[in-house]
Design an enzyme around this catalytic site. Sequence first.
Site, PDB file in Angstrom:
ATOM      1  N   HIS A 172       0.845  -1.200   0.000  1.00 53.70           N
ATOM      2  CA  HIS A 172       0.000   0.000   0.000  1.00 53.70           C
ATOM      3  C   HIS A 172       0.882   1.253   0.000  1.00 53.70           C
ATOM      4  O   HIS A 172       0.690   2.169  -0.810  1.00 53.70           O
ATOM      5  CB  HIS A 172      -0.904  -0.056   1.230  1.00 53.70           C
ATOM      6  CG  HIS A 172      -1.788   1.132   1.429  1.00 53.70           C
ATOM      7  ND1 HIS A 172      -3.153   1.072   1.310  1.00 53.70           N
ATOM      8  CD2 HIS A 172      -1.504   2.428   1.745  1.00 53.70           C
ATOM      9  CE1 HIS A 172      -3.667   2.268   1.538  1.00 53.70           C
ATOM     10  NE2 HIS A 172      -2.690   3.115   1.818  1.00 53.70           N
ATOM     11  N   GLU A 173       1.876   1.275   0.901  1.00 52.99           N
ATOM     12  CA  GLU A 173       2.760   2.449   0.995  1.00 52.99           C
ATOM     13  C   GLU A 173       3.644   2.584  -0.238  1.00 52.99           C
ATOM     14  O   GLU A 173       3.907   3.691  -0.702  1.00 52.99           O
ATOM     15  CB  GLU A 173       3.639   2.359   2.243  1.00 52.99           C
ATOM     16  CG  GLU A 173       2.882   2.313   3.564  1.00 52.99           C
ATOM     17  CD  GLU A 173       1.869   3.418   3.706  1.00 52.99           C
ATOM     18  OE1 GLU A 173       2.121   4.546   3.236  1.00 52.99           O
ATOM     19  OE2 GLU A 173       0.798   3.161   4.277  1.00 52.99           O
TER      20      GLU A 173
ATOM     21  N   HIS B 228       1.872   4.381  -2.976  1.00 55.87           N
ATOM     22  CA  HIS B 228       1.921   5.841  -2.786  1.00 55.87           C
ATOM     23  C   HIS B 228       3.277   6.387  -3.233  1.00 55.87           C
ATOM     24  O   HIS B 228       3.374   7.371  -3.956  1.00 55.87           O
ATOM     25  CB  HIS B 228       1.768   6.201  -1.306  1.00 55.87           C
ATOM     26  CG  HIS B 228       0.389   6.050  -0.754  1.00 55.87           C
ATOM     27  ND1 HIS B 228      -0.716   6.591  -1.355  1.00 55.87           N
ATOM     28  CD2 HIS B 228      -0.062   5.439   0.380  1.00 55.87           C
ATOM     29  CE1 HIS B 228      -1.791   6.312  -0.614  1.00 55.87           C
ATOM     30  NE2 HIS B 228      -1.417   5.613   0.434  1.00 55.87           N
TER      31      HIS B 228
HETATM   32 ZN   LIG Z   1      -2.549   5.147   2.107  1.00 55.28          ZN
END
Ligand SMILES: [Zn+2]
Length: 379
Positions: A59-60, A63
């Site tokens: 998830h990170e 980003h």
């Molecule tokens: Zn996030």
Amino acid sequence: MRPTIRFGRIFGIEVGANWSVLLIAALLSFELTRGGGGASVWLVVVPMVLVFLGSLLAHELAHAVIARRNDMEVRGITLWLLGGVAQLGGAMPSAGAEFRIAVAGPATSYGLAGVFVVLALGAGAVGVAPLVVSALGWLAFVNIVLGTFNLIPAAPLDGGRILASALWAIHGDRTRADIAATRVGQAFGILAIATGVLGPAIGIPYVSLWTALMGAFVYRTATAEQRIARLVGNFADLQVRDIMIPDPETVRGWNTIQAVAADLALTPPRHHVLPVVAWEGGIGGVVTLEQLERSDPATRHSVRVQDIAVPLDRVVAARPETPVLAVAGRLGEGPLPVVLVFDDSVLVGMITPVELRGSARGAPASDRRDGAGAPTPVL
Ligand SMILES: [Zn+2]
């Protein structure tokens, strides 16, 4: 959030964890093994927890990778007690970039959930042990929770960034957009604290002290980001020359502390930080009134001011045309919160937190530490 364990680089992005991640790993393992089942359960639970941490990381990373593709500096990813944080340097370049960076995280979590659903169905169909099937099902579920929780429109959660980017695109006012999204963040944070503290007592399911901790983190981060947004709004068009103390009073470095103190007692200076003139000419450093006062009375008649001054190479310097935002975040870098302003090596001005406070109505001096130069955490 400082990483205490470094894992190395993935896609060139520094990845690490704070020791507190061990606490979620332990809590999760405890929860998942509570049903019993003996030692074989651990053979499933330990990989489950590791894959869960991997999901957080993915998830990170999403980003971070999209941020880098939008020309933002990525300082690294840290996993900790409340999930993951990607530290991005500098300001969001555009509303579109902010939207893409924010949406990448939940999209990845939903994508992973899809993969785990397919794996669970496949494993069930070929007759893999039910424990493994339910483990895959659980991983699909937590990724959906992760994606959905992050879509709550409360900055600093991803949904809050999406909200801010939308408001920014609609109204063209980035400061207003950030303030609105961080206000929702503050409200959500308070709500989560209250629910986390009171919920278990009145029987609300799925809330715990962890909810309250998350709420406190969201509230604190939203509040800090709101201050930065106001600071950015107030200083957006200002240059250093607009707010500096012009031609600050100086003291002679070769004079003794006693001589300088006697002069200052007769004509008190306008400011408490004083640039120190060197014998060879030019500025050799800075000294504060407090430093002069604190000096040992027994040696004041023999010690020169330049001997107790902070040398010039440890003082932040700027030019008159430097944007205020570029120096606001640097005020805390040196041992003294001061920026000396030079025009072709001639001292023309000085900035201390007082000038920032005076110019930024409503922005307290503490902004100098978590000011505009601070990294943006993306959850
Ligand atoms: Zn996030």
